[in-house]
Design a protein around this motif. Sequence first.
Motif, PDB file in Angstrom:
ATOM      1  N   ARG A  77       0.554  -1.234  -0.029  1.00 19.50           N
ATOM      2  CA  ARG A  77       0.231   0.033  -0.458  1.00 19.50           C
ATOM      3  C   ARG A  77       1.168   1.185   0.030  1.00 19.50           C
ATOM      4  O   ARG A  77       0.576   1.754   1.104  1.00 19.50           O
ATOM      5  CB  ARG A  77      -0.701  -0.084   1.147  1.00 19.50           C
ATOM      6  CG  ARG A  77      -2.483  -0.627   1.384  1.00 19.50           C
ATOM      7  CD  ARG A  77      -2.928  -1.176   2.091  1.00 19.50           C
ATOM      8  NE  ARG A  77      -1.932  -2.124   3.069  1.00 19.50           N
ATOM      9  CZ  ARG A  77      -2.026  -2.882   4.251  1.00 19.50           C
ATOM     10  NH1 ARG A  77      -3.426  -2.827   5.082  1.00 19.50           N
ATOM     11  NH2 ARG A  77      -0.839  -3.710   4.770  1.00 19.50           N
ATOM     12  N   GLY A  78       1.417   1.479  -1.267  1.00 19.60           N
ATOM     13  CA  GLY A  78       2.437   3.127  -1.538  1.00 19.60           C
ATOM     14  C   GLY A  78       3.179   2.051  -0.982  1.00 19.60           C
ATOM     15  O   GLY A  78       3.654   0.961  -0.012  1.00 19.60           O
ATOM     16  N   SER A  79       4.735   3.052  -1.360  1.00 18.19           N
ATOM     17  CA  SER A  79       5.854   3.153  -0.334  1.00 18.19           C
ATOM     18  C   SER A  79       5.932   3.549   1.362  1.00 18.19           C
ATOM     19  O   SER A  79       7.009   2.734   2.219  1.00 18.19           O
ATOM     20  CB  SER A  79       6.936   3.515  -1.002  1.00 18.19           C
ATOM     21  OG  SER A  79       6.771   5.232  -1.759  1.00 18.19           O
ATOM     22  N   ASP A  80       4.349   3.617   1.790  1.00 21.31           N
ATOM     23  CA  ASP A  80       4.608   3.838   3.231  1.00 21.31           C
ATOM     24  C   ASP A  80       4.448   1.992   4.235  1.00 21.31           C
ATOM     25  O   ASP A  80       4.971   2.676   4.839  1.00 21.31           O
ATOM     26  CB  ASP A  80       3.187   4.606   3.047  1.00 21.31           C
ATOM     27  CG  ASP A  80       3.424   6.076   3.251  1.00 21.31           C
ATOM     28  OD1 ASP A  80       4.555   7.135   3.353  1.00 21.31           O
ATOM     29  OD2 ASP A  80       1.826   7.194   3.176  1.00 21.31           O
ATOM     30  N   PHE A 105      11.758  12.960   4.482  1.00 19.25           N
ATOM     31  CA  PHE A 105      10.798  12.566   4.451  1.00 19.25           C
ATOM     32  C   PHE A 105      10.167  11.871   6.534  1.00 19.25           C
ATOM     33  O   PHE A 105      11.214  10.834   6.561  1.00 19.25           O
ATOM     34  CB  PHE A 105      10.518  11.402   3.509  1.00 19.25           C
ATOM     35  CG  PHE A 105       9.153  10.592   3.235  1.00 19.25           C
ATOM     36  CD1 PHE A 105       7.353  11.641   3.569  1.00 19.25           C
ATOM     37  CD2 PHE A 105       9.127   9.541   3.239  1.00 19.25           C
ATOM     38  CE1 PHE A 105       6.999  11.205   3.103  1.00 19.25           C
ATOM     39  CE2 PHE A 105       8.041   8.977   3.473  1.00 19.25           C
ATOM     40  CZ  PHE A 105       6.075   9.489   3.446  1.00 19.25           C
ATOM     41  N   TYR A 108      10.212   7.566   7.793  1.00 20.31           N
ATOM     42  CA  TYR A 108      11.221   7.077   7.945  1.00 20.31           C
ATOM     43  C   TYR A 108      11.506   7.414   9.643  1.00 20.31           C
ATOM     44  O   TYR A 108      10.849   5.599  10.605  1.00 20.31           O
ATOM     45  CB  TYR A 108      12.078   7.275   7.987  1.00 20.31           C
ATOM     46  CG  TYR A 108      12.440   7.726   5.946  1.00 20.31           C
ATOM     47  CD1 TYR A 108      12.343   6.699   5.373  1.00 20.31           C
ATOM     48  CD2 TYR A 108      13.466   8.600   5.644  1.00 20.31           C
ATOM     49  CE1 TYR A 108      11.720   7.189   4.226  1.00 20.31           C
ATOM     50  CE2 TYR A 108      12.982   9.210   4.374  1.00 20.31           C
ATOM     51  CZ  TYR A 108      12.418   8.014   3.706  1.00 20.31           C
ATOM     52  OH  TYR A 108      12.604   8.863   2.392  1.00 20.31           O
ATOM     53  N   CYS A 153      16.353   9.448   1.032  1.00 19.77           N
ATOM     54  CA  CYS A 153      15.809   9.707  -0.414  1.00 19.77           C
ATOM     55  C   CYS A 153      16.940  10.071  -1.392  1.00 19.77           C
ATOM     56  O   CYS A 153      17.080  11.445  -1.041  1.00 19.77           O
ATOM     57  CB  CYS A 153      14.867  10.517   0.573  1.00 19.77           C
ATOM     58  SG  CYS A 153      13.475  10.701  -0.242  1.00 19.77           S
ATOM     59  N   ASN A 157      13.236  14.646  -0.597  1.00 21.39           N
ATOM     60  CA  ASN A 157      12.200  15.703  -0.212  1.00 21.39           C
ATOM     61  C   ASN A 157      11.992  15.704   1.486  1.00 21.39           C
ATOM     62  O   ASN A 157      12.978  14.902   2.505  1.00 21.39           O
ATOM     63  CB  ASN A 157      10.607  14.177  -0.463  1.00 21.39           C
ATOM     64  CG  ASN A 157       9.410  15.240   0.330  1.00 21.39           C
ATOM     65  OD1 ASN A 157       9.454  15.926   0.511  1.00 21.39           O
ATOM     66  ND2 ASN A 157       8.397  14.561   0.624  1.00 21.39           N
ATOM     67  N   ALA A 186      10.589   7.180  -4.900  1.00 23.16           N
ATOM     68  CA  ALA A 186       9.265   7.923  -5.243  1.00 23.16           C
ATOM     69  C   ALA A 186       9.525   9.111  -6.169  1.00 23.16           C
ATOM     70  O   ALA A 186       8.449   9.469  -6.888  1.00 23.16           O
ATOM     71  CB  ALA A 186       8.612   8.287  -3.255  1.00 23.16           C
ATOM     72  N   SER A 213       3.057   6.514  -6.924  1.00 23.69           N
ATOM     73  CA  SER A 213       1.230   7.548  -6.640  1.00 23.69           C
ATOM     74  C   SER A 213       2.560   8.867  -7.348  1.00 23.69           C
ATOM     75  O   SER A 213       1.127  10.622  -6.943  1.00 23.69           O
ATOM     76  CB  SER A 213       1.581   7.659  -5.225  1.00 23.69           C
ATOM     77  OG  SER A 213       1.548   6.920  -4.272  1.00 23.69           O
ATOM     78  N   ARG A 222      -3.394   3.850  -3.770  1.00 24.54           N
ATOM     79  CA  ARG A 222      -2.231   2.823  -2.849  1.00 24.54           C
ATOM     80  C   ARG A 222      -1.212   1.453  -3.212  1.00 24.54           C
ATOM     81  O   ARG A 222      -1.370   0.638  -3.081  1.00 24.54           O
ATOM     82  CB  ARG A 222      -3.078   3.074  -1.653  1.00 24.54           C
ATOM     83  CG  ARG A 222      -3.763   4.482  -0.960  1.00 24.54           C
ATOM     84  CD  ARG A 222      -3.020   5.415  -0.597  1.00 24.54           C
ATOM     85  NE  ARG A 222      -1.671   4.747   0.005  1.00 24.54           N
ATOM     86  CZ  ARG A 222      -0.693   5.698   0.277  1.00 24.54           C
ATOM     87  NH1 ARG A 222      -0.615   6.124  -1.748  1.00 24.54           N
ATOM     88  NH2 ARG A 222       0.201   5.595   0.905  1.00 24.54           N
TER      89      ARG A 222
END
Length: 360
Positions: A77-80, A105, A108, A153, A157, A186, A213, A222
């Motif tokens: 579900r997303g890189s999250d 970001f 993490y 990252c 970001n 990302a 995304s 997601r």
Amino acid sequence: MSALDLIRPDLRGFGGYLSARKQNSGGAIWLNANEAARPQAFDTQQLNRYPEPQPKALAETLAAYYGVELDQLLLGRGSDEAIDLIVRALCIPGSDRILIQSPTFGMYAVCARLHACTVIDSPLQETEAGFGWDIAGMIATARRDNCKVLFLCSPANPTGQSLPRADLERLLEALAGQCLVVVDEAYGEYSAQASALEILARYPHLAVLKTLSKAHALAGARIGAVIATPELIAVLKTCQAPYPIPKPSATLVLQAFSETALANTRSGIAQCLTERRLLHTALAALPMIERVFDSDANFLLVRCTNSESLSAYLLAEGIVVRAMRQYPALQDCVRISIGTPAENERLLAVLDTFHGATHA
Ligand SMILES: Cc1ncc(COP(=O)(O)O)c(C=O)c1O
């Protein structure tokens, strides 16, 4: 060294939850997962059934797109979700540490905190050229504090720069056997820097995060992926929820890899890069803007004389930008995503009136 050496010792040999779909597939009459026997009248996708844990068509399409083997890729579900899985699979709660480079970001640190792990920071350095990594400092810190995961990252970001390949390789060489190096790409599609996937085969302690995304314009679906050695992917899979990918998302996202959709993605990226250049020049010419940082991503980080009143003024005009107050190094900065040409024009027009308002 194998990536498995970095896995939490108590999880070695852990099989995870054995879902009905994993245990048995095939057959014509499905009576093994306690689903409703009849779909809803409006349902055209058989959503009364649990989805495939890793939808095969989507996983195969993404593996081919990124140029890796199917067993090197895990959909999530997303890189999250990938960030969270990596922390949970590798770090022993209460004792292990991850390394970040602030400002970066936020997820993490959030995932580490939620897992009772310590966040060690080796901050980015600001110079004339913008923000950059202190590679020697990161290596020394990772070794001194015995960090288990290094999150990088790139493009970064919220600061926008890409990590040069030589620096990444220096980190990977120095930290073999020490930690998993996770390169979060990302914003990779907006960067001139080639993907870290190119060197994946040489480094078993490298993992790369990809997402649909950003450049693929599917944040609402997601879907993201982590790409690493098959051994590490197999372990991350055991830490994941049984059915992480909703079927409607998987079906929709597959469409993003038709020739037409990919051409549209490429033209969206090209437009973003043109707009980024134009906006950079226009913002830099405004009197209340002190610095526009070079960006390899789909946003610009801007330092201004009064970031609070600037973002409040934009908000009152219906334009939402991200104030960077939470980062000590970026107190006076805002991050502005690159919009459509019309949105960017409107932003500049409003900023012109802000200048007028403050100097009337
Ligand atoms: C650097 C970075 N990584 C990961 C993510 C999370 O992306 P996803 O939508 O794939 O969960 C974001 C979202 O903004 C991001 O900026």
